[in-house]
Scaffold this active site. Structure first.
Site, mmCIF file in Angstrom:
data_model
loop_
_atom_site.group_PDB
_atom_site.id
_atom_site.type_symbol
_atom_site.label_atom_id
_atom_site.label_comp_id
_atom_site.label_asym_id
_atom_site.label_seq_id
_atom_site.Cartn_x
_atom_site.Cartn_y
_atom_site.Cartn_z
ATOM 1 N N GLY A 42 39.691 39.550 52.391
ATOM 2 C CA GLY A 42 39.728 40.900 51.828
ATOM 3 C C GLY A 42 41.072 41.157 51.179
ATOM 4 O O GLY A 42 41.509 40.395 50.330
ATOM 5 N N GLY A 43 41.721 42.230 51.592
ATOM 6 C CA GLY A 43 42.992 42.604 50.995
ATOM 7 C C GLY A 43 42.799 43.251 49.641
ATOM 8 O O GLY A 43 43.569 43.014 48.716
ATOM 9 N N HIS A 44 41.750 44.058 49.532
ATOM 10 C CA HIS A 44 41.450 44.728 48.278
ATOM 11 C C HIS A 44 40.510 45.917 48.515
ATOM 12 O O HIS A 44 40.034 46.127 49.617
ATOM 13 C CB HIS A 44 40.808 43.760 47.280
ATOM 14 C CG HIS A 44 39.499 43.201 47.744
ATOM 15 N ND1 HIS A 44 39.415 42.019 48.445
ATOM 16 C CD2 HIS A 44 38.229 43.655 47.629
ATOM 17 C CE1 HIS A 44 38.144 41.772 48.727
ATOM 18 N NE2 HIS A 44 37.404 42.754 48.242
ATOM 19 N N ARG A 45 40.288 46.666 47.466
ATOM 20 C CA ARG A 45 39.242 47.688 47.410
ATOM 21 C C ARG A 45 38.545 47.500 46.085
ATOM 22 O O ARG A 45 38.873 46.597 45.322
ATOM 23 C CB ARG A 45 39.833 49.089 47.564
ATOM 24 C CG ARG A 45 40.816 49.496 46.506
ATOM 25 C CD ARG A 45 41.442 50.856 46.835
ATOM 26 N NE ARG A 45 42.606 51.112 46.035
ATOM 27 C CZ ARG A 45 42.668 51.998 45.040
ATOM 28 N NH1 ARG A 45 41.596 52.717 44.740
ATOM 29 N NH2 ARG A 45 43.766 52.171 44.356
ATOM 30 N N HIS A 90 40.389 47.180 52.326
ATOM 31 C CA HIS A 90 40.020 46.556 53.601
ATOM 32 C C HIS A 90 40.631 45.165 53.746
ATOM 33 O O HIS A 90 40.864 44.463 52.778
ATOM 34 C CB HIS A 90 38.495 46.493 53.754
ATOM 35 C CG HIS A 90 37.805 45.785 52.633
ATOM 36 N ND1 HIS A 90 37.578 46.372 51.408
ATOM 37 C CD2 HIS A 90 37.311 44.540 52.549
ATOM 38 C CE1 HIS A 90 36.948 45.515 50.626
ATOM 39 N NE2 HIS A 90 36.787 44.390 51.286
#
Length: 121
Positions: A42-45, A90
């Protein structure tokens, strides 16, 4: 904001059948699953994509931040589904060795739908 929904289980002597029916409020355009996980994902939206995440085996933690509220969810039951809205940044981690994370998406993959910069709060 991200939220947990419970999926319907039908239990009898033959086993358990868990159903995704009207619980998912979007048309599913992409499905994938992840396994043999370590580290973080993840580490993004997203700009547009809504997602539904289910651990069909094992467990993991999912940190969310919508710019106002930060919350960590623990997915460890097959009838527990985390709904991520597009604005939910997230990060997924703490994967058990047997974790299989199943994901349903409202949009097909598009590189420009991803925002990697976390909120500043």
């Amino acid at each position: 904001m991200a939220e947990i929904i419970r999926l319907k289980d039908f239990i009898d002597k033959r086993g358990i059948l868990t159903v995704l029916d009207s619980e998912i409020k979007f048309k599913v355009k992409r499905v994938y699953y992840m396994y043999k996980l370590n580290g973080e994902r993840g580490g993004h939206r997203h700009k547009k994509t809504t997602q539904a995440l289910i651990t069909i085996s094992g467990s993991c933690k999912i940190f969310t931040n919508n710019g106002k509220i930060r919350k960590t969810f623990f997915l460890n039951k097959k009838n527990k589904c985390l709904i991520l809205k597009p604005n939910d940044w997230h990060l997924m981690n703490n994967f058990s060795k047997d974790c299989i994370l199943f994901v349903l998406c409202s949009e097909k993959y598009k590189k420009n739908d991803y925002i990697y910069t976390p909120y500043k709060n």
